[in-house]
Enzyme design. Sequence first.
Site, PDB file in Angstrom:
ATOM      1  CG  HIS A  23      -2.057  -0.982   1.102  1.00 37.92           C
ATOM      2  ND1 HIS A  23      -2.751  -1.424   2.191  1.00 37.92           N
ATOM      3  CD2 HIS A  23      -2.601  -1.626   0.040  1.00 37.92           C
ATOM      4  CE1 HIS A  23      -3.662  -2.306   1.817  1.00 37.92           C
ATOM      5  NE2 HIS A  23      -3.587  -2.438   0.509  1.00 37.92           N
ATOM      6  CG  HIS A  79     -10.031  -6.632  -3.984  1.00 40.24           C
ATOM      7  ND1 HIS A  79     -10.570  -5.375  -4.123  1.00 40.24           N
ATOM      8  CD2 HIS A  79      -8.998  -6.507  -3.105  1.00 40.24           C
ATOM      9  CE1 HIS A  79      -9.884  -4.528  -3.363  1.00 40.24           C
ATOM     10  NE2 HIS A  79      -8.919  -5.191  -2.748  1.00 40.24           N
ATOM     11  CD  GLU A  81      -5.809  -2.928  -2.715  1.00 36.26           C
ATOM     12  OE1 GLU A  81      -5.076  -2.134  -2.097  1.00 36.26           O
ATOM     13  OE2 GLU A  81      -6.525  -3.773  -2.135  1.00 36.26           O
ATOM     14  CG  ASP A  83      -3.068  -6.252  -4.062  1.00 32.02           C
ATOM     15  OD1 ASP A  83      -3.868  -5.360  -4.360  1.00 32.02           O
ATOM     16  OD2 ASP A  83      -3.217  -6.975  -3.061  1.00 32.02           O
ATOM     17  CG  HIS A 146      -9.144  -4.245   2.219  1.00 31.23           C
ATOM     18  ND1 HIS A 146      -8.354  -3.123   2.176  1.00 31.23           N
ATOM     19  CD2 HIS A 146      -8.662  -5.064   1.294  1.00 31.23           C
ATOM     20  CE1 HIS A 146      -7.402  -3.280   1.275  1.00 31.23           C
ATOM     21  NE2 HIS A 146      -7.572  -4.456   0.739  1.00 31.23           N
ATOM     22  CG  ASP A 165      -7.297  -8.493   0.006  1.00 33.80           C
ATOM     23  OD1 ASP A 165      -6.223  -9.051  -0.273  1.00 33.80           O
ATOM     24  OD2 ASP A 165      -7.650  -7.422  -0.507  1.00 33.80           O
ATOM     25  CE1 TYR A 193      -3.310  -8.977   4.061  1.00 33.57           C
ATOM     26  CE2 TYR A 193      -5.435  -9.574   4.986  1.00 33.57           C
ATOM     27  CZ  TYR A 193      -4.657  -9.232   3.902  1.00 33.57           C
ATOM     28  OH  TYR A 193      -5.238  -9.137   2.659  1.00 33.57           O
ATOM     29  CG  HIS A 226      -2.046 -10.834  -0.282  1.00 31.49           C
ATOM     30  ND1 HIS A 226      -1.257 -10.546  -1.372  1.00 31.49           N
ATOM     31  CD2 HIS A 226      -3.023  -9.883  -0.283  1.00 31.49           C
ATOM     32  CE1 HIS A 226      -1.733  -9.495  -2.007  1.00 31.49           C
ATOM     33  NE2 HIS A 226      -2.811  -9.075  -1.359  1.00 31.49           N
TER      34      HIS A 226
END
Length: 395
Positions: A23, A79, A81, A83, A146, A165, A193, A226
Site C-alpha cells: 500500500h 477484487h 485492487e 495487487d 476490504h 483478501d 494483517y 496473500h
Amino acid sequence: MKKLIKNNVNWVGKIDWELKSFHGEDYSTHKGSTYNSYLIEEEKTVLIDTVWMPFAKEFVANLEKEIDLNKIDYIVINHGEVDHSGALPELMAKIPDTPIYCTANAVKSLKGQYHKDWNFNVVKTGDTLSVGNGKDLVFVEMPMLHWPDSMAAYLTSDNILFSNDAFGQHYAIDRLFNDYADECTLQEEAIKYYANILTPFSGILKKKLEEIISLNLPIDIIATSHGVIWRDNPLQIVELYSKWCDNYQENQITILYDTMWEGTKKLGEAIFEGINLEDKDVRVKMFHIAKTDKNDLITEVFKSKTVVMGSPTIGNSILTPVAALIHLMKELKFKNKKSAAFGCYGWSGESVKVLNEKMKEAGFEIIGDGLRNQWNPNEDAIKDAIEFGKAIAKA
C-alpha cells in the site's frame, strides 16, 4: 510454475520474497508476500485473479507456458485492487474478449484504473458459474472486506473457498500451504494483517462470517490472495477471525512513547514497573514509537485492553511520531479499549491534555487526567509514576 492445490485446481501466482512495504509505504511486509492466482481446468478453464502489475509480463509469459491463453473461458476478479488485477491489461491484450466475472463495484474499479471496457459480467451473492464436470463457482459478495468491490468464490465438489483478501497475510512461503508454514510466524502475520487492514470493518466482517457459516458449505481449503493457503484445519483462521472481529483484546497493557531528552522514557519505565507491581498476571509491553515499525505497534494496540501514551510537550502539543500513530489508530476505529497519558515538559506542559483529547477522539476510554512532570523526573516523580502505573492496572 503451476502448483497443485487440489484435483484440477492449480496455483499460478507469484512469490515476492523482496517485498518490504505494501500500500505504498503504509504497511510493512517484513516477511515478503505472495500474489495468489488460481487456474481451474475442468470442462471450462477459469482463471481466478492475477498478480501485481510489476509482475504482469512474467505472469502472462508463465501462464502461456502452461496453457493456450485462448482456452481460458472465464476470468474471475474477486477484487479490483492492483495487487490482484494488475496483470489484466497484459493478459487482456492477448485475449480481449474473454468474459470477466466480478461485482458491479469491481467493474467501476477496473474501468477507473485501466480505462478499458472489457467483457464484464456482473455477479452477486448466490450467483453461480458452471465449470463443468458437475462443479460450479458460487459467488459471495464481501463488500468492505476490504474494498466495496470485494467478493469470494466457492468451488463446489472440491470445497475450495477463494477468499481473496479475507484470511490472508503478507507472508512469502514457497510450499504455499499452512501446514508447511512456521506456526508462530503465520500467527503473527495473520493478526498483523487483520489489525492493520480489517479492524475498521470488524462489524461488517462479523455479519459476513455469520452469513458464510449459515450457508453450511463444506470447506476443505481456503485459498487466499496473500500468504498461505489453508488446508490443514482451514476453519481455524475463520475461528480466529470470529474472535478478532468481536472487540478483541488480550490481558495486555502496552506503553507507547516518544521522548526528547529521556525524561518521558523514564516516566514510562516507572509506569511499567507500577503496572507489574499491581498486577502480576497482565502482560506489559513498552515501545519507543519513533524507533518501532508503526504496523507492528498497531498489532500490539489491537491485542491490548489499555494503551498508555507518552510524549513530552513540544510546540504546545505532542511529538510528530506520536500524533501520526494516534491518527492511524483513529482510522482503524478500535473499540472497547482504554487509554492513559503521561509526559514531561519544561515550560507550558500541554502534551498530556492533547494526548487525552486525541485518544478520546480515536475512540478510547480515558483513564484519569494523566501524569505530567516538569523537567527531568526526580525520585518523587518516579514514585508518582509507579503509583500512576498501579492505578492504570486497577482501572
